[in-house]
Scaffold this motif. Structure first.
Motif, mmCIF file in Angstrom:
data_model
loop_
_atom_site.group_PDB
_atom_site.id
_atom_site.type_symbol
_atom_site.label_atom_id
_atom_site.label_comp_id
_atom_site.label_asym_id
_atom_site.label_seq_id
_atom_site.Cartn_x
_atom_site.Cartn_y
_atom_site.Cartn_z
ATOM 1 N N ILE A 87 54.530 -23.953 111.725
ATOM 2 C CA ILE A 87 54.204 -24.489 113.051
ATOM 3 C C ILE A 87 55.206 -23.916 114.043
ATOM 4 O O ILE A 87 56.417 -23.945 113.790
ATOM 5 C CB ILE A 87 54.299 -26.035 113.045
ATOM 6 N N VAL A 88 54.699 -23.339 115.119
ATOM 7 C CA VAL A 88 55.621 -22.837 116.142
ATOM 8 C C VAL A 88 55.518 -23.720 117.378
ATOM 9 O O VAL A 88 54.430 -24.182 117.742
ATOM 10 C CB VAL A 88 55.333 -21.365 116.524
ATOM 11 N N THR A 89 56.687 -23.987 117.945
ATOM 12 C CA THR A 89 56.726 -24.707 119.227
ATOM 13 C C THR A 89 56.962 -23.653 120.296
ATOM 14 O O THR A 89 57.919 -22.862 120.198
ATOM 15 C CB THR A 89 57.878 -25.734 119.237
ATOM 16 N N LEU A 90 56.066 -23.598 121.253
ATOM 17 C CA LEU A 90 56.185 -22.588 122.304
ATOM 18 C C LEU A 90 57.099 -23.089 123.414
ATOM 19 O O LEU A 90 57.360 -24.301 123.518
ATOM 20 C CB LEU A 90 54.792 -22.268 122.869
ATOM 21 N N LYS A 91 57.540 -22.180 124.249
ATOM 22 C CA LYS A 91 58.421 -22.579 125.364
ATOM 23 C C LYS A 91 57.658 -23.486 126.323
ATOM 24 O O LYS A 91 58.247 -24.258 127.073
ATOM 25 C CB LYS A 91 58.962 -21.331 126.067
ATOM 26 N N SER A 92 56.311 -23.406 126.234
ATOM 27 C CA SER A 92 55.498 -24.296 127.072
ATOM 28 C C SER A 92 55.421 -25.692 126.453
ATOM 29 O O SER A 92 54.727 -26.562 126.940
ATOM 30 C CB SER A 92 54.072 -23.732 127.137
ATOM 31 N N ALA A 93 56.101 -25.856 125.311
ATOM 32 C CA ALA A 93 56.124 -27.129 124.563
ATOM 33 C C ALA A 93 54.863 -27.330 123.722
ATOM 34 O O ALA A 93 54.776 -28.269 122.942
ATOM 35 C CB ALA A 93 56.336 -28.326 125.475
ATOM 36 N N GLU A 94 53.910 -26.397 123.865
ATOM 37 C CA GLU A 94 52.722 -26.494 123.010
ATOM 38 C C GLU A 94 53.097 -26.170 121.573
ATOM 39 O O GLU A 94 53.999 -25.349 121.338
ATOM 40 C CB GLU A 94 51.673 -25.489 123.509
ATOM 41 N N ARG A 95 52.442 -26.795 120.602
ATOM 42 C CA ARG A 95 52.705 -26.483 119.201
ATOM 43 C C ARG A 95 51.447 -25.851 118.601
ATOM 44 O O ARG A 95 50.324 -26.285 118.878
ATOM 45 C CB ARG A 95 53.066 -27.762 118.421
ATOM 46 N N LYS A 96 51.651 -24.812 117.834
ATOM 47 C CA LYS A 96 50.528 -24.059 117.250
ATOM 48 C C LYS A 96 50.766 -23.884 115.753
ATOM 49 O O LYS A 96 51.914 -23.667 115.333
ATOM 50 C CB LYS A 96 50.506 -22.639 117.848
ATOM 51 N N CYS A 97 49.672 -23.934 114.993
ATOM 52 C CA CYS A 97 49.784 -23.628 113.572
ATOM 53 C C CYS A 97 49.605 -22.123 113.389
ATOM 54 O O CYS A 97 48.733 -21.522 114.027
ATOM 55 C CB CYS A 97 48.688 -24.367 112.813
ATOM 56 N N MET A 98 50.418 -21.538 112.550
ATOM 57 C CA MET A 98 50.250 -20.114 112.259
ATOM 58 C C MET A 98 49.832 -19.971 110.807
ATOM 59 O O MET A 98 50.219 -20.772 109.953
ATOM 60 C CB MET A 98 51.550 -19.354 112.530
ATOM 61 N N ASN A 99 49.070 -18.923 110.525
ATOM 62 C CA ASN A 99 48.529 -18.720 109.194
ATOM 63 C C ASN A 99 49.612 -18.200 108.246
ATOM 64 O O ASN A 99 50.047 -17.051 108.367
ATOM 65 C CB ASN A 99 47.375 -17.711 109.296
ATOM 66 N N PRO A 100 50.078 -19.039 107.293
ATOM 67 C CA PRO A 100 51.191 -18.620 106.440
ATOM 68 C C PRO A 100 50.860 -17.437 105.542
ATOM 69 O O PRO A 100 51.731 -16.720 105.090
ATOM 70 C CB PRO A 100 51.475 -19.857 105.577
ATOM 71 N N GLU A 101 49.551 -17.200 105.335
ATOM 72 C CA GLU A 101 49.180 -16.102 104.440
ATOM 73 C C GLU A 101 49.028 -14.786 105.194
ATOM 74 O O GLU A 101 48.786 -13.747 104.594
ATOM 75 C CB GLU A 101 47.863 -16.452 103.721
ATOM 76 N N SER A 102 49.157 -14.834 106.516
ATOM 77 C CA SER A 102 48.960 -13.608 107.289
ATOM 78 C C SER A 102 50.241 -12.781 107.300
ATOM 79 O O SER A 102 51.333 -13.289 107.584
ATOM 80 C CB SER A 102 48.566 -13.983 108.718
ATOM 81 N N LYS A 103 50.067 -11.482 107.016
ATOM 82 C CA LYS A 103 51.223 -10.562 107.011
ATOM 83 C C LYS A 103 51.879 -10.586 108.402
ATOM 84 O O LYS A 103 53.091 -10.520 108.528
ATOM 85 C CB LYS A 103 50.730 -9.147 106.689
ATOM 86 N N LEU A 104 51.038 -10.690 109.441
ATOM 87 C CA LEU A 104 51.578 -10.657 110.814
ATOM 88 C C LEU A 104 52.535 -11.824 111.022
ATOM 89 O O LEU A 104 53.617 -11.677 111.572
ATOM 90 C CB LEU A 104 50.416 -10.734 111.819
ATOM 91 N N THR A 105 52.123 -13.014 110.515
ATOM 92 C CA THR A 105 52.976 -14.190 110.682
ATOM 93 C C THR A 105 54.292 -13.994 109.927
ATOM 94 O O THR A 105 55.376 -14.256 110.443
ATOM 95 C CB THR A 105 52.235 -15.434 110.123
ATOM 96 N N GLN A 106 54.187 -13.489 108.704
ATOM 97 C CA GLN A 106 55.414 -13.322 107.905
ATOM 98 C C GLN A 106 56.341 -12.289 108.537
ATOM 99 O O GLN A 106 57.552 -12.497 108.603
ATOM 100 C CB GLN A 106 55.026 -12.911 106.482
ATOM 101 N N ASN A 107 55.743 -11.219 109.084
ATOM 102 C CA ASN A 107 56.588 -10.205 109.722
ATOM 103 C C ASN A 107 57.261 -10.762 110.970
ATOM 104 O O ASN A 107 58.414 -10.444 111.272
ATOM 105 C CB ASN A 107 55.754 -8.965 110.069
#
Lengths: 74, 74
Positions: free
Chosen positions: A42-62
């Motif tokens: 889960i990422v918290t953005l500077k806008s305070a919004e929280r987003k789920c990221m796909n843990p299996e995605s290479k992009l997320t891991q990178n």
């Protein structure tokens, strides 16, 4: 956008693959647990919004490795 | 133990290098920001205790990569 799941897991769906590193205030990596059987990022953005990221995605891991990499070069 | 710093940063000192992955409920990776000029890694333990981990330590980085690695093999 991705919904937060009341009850066991935070993330109701797979989550996004890409978020700009400069927009991210915080990463939360939550390993699987009895209360939620899947790992979540889960990422918290500077806008305070929280987003789920796909843990299996290479992009997320990178993205996380890049954030870690910045730490190593401090 | 490491103290939490009121005000700008969470972690008052460098933090620990090693925490057992099985004891960790959550990782928080907080990139440097205007409010805290250094990157921080905070782990919440299953005991609910929160610990600062040394972001520059190879052990800490490998721990997070291992946690990420587990996600990839889900």
């Amino acid at each position: 956008q991705n919904k937060f799941h009341r009850g066991r897991c935070f993330c109701a769906d797979k989550g996004v693959d890409v978020v700009l590193l400069k927009n991210i205030e915080k990463f939360e990596i939550i390993p699987a647990s009895p209360s939620c059987g899947k790992q979540e990022i889960i990422v918290t953005l500077k806008s305070a919004e929280r987003k789920c990221m796909n843990p299996e995605s290479k992009l997320t891991q990178n993205l996380i490795k890049r954030a870690l990499g910045k730490m190593a070069r401090q």
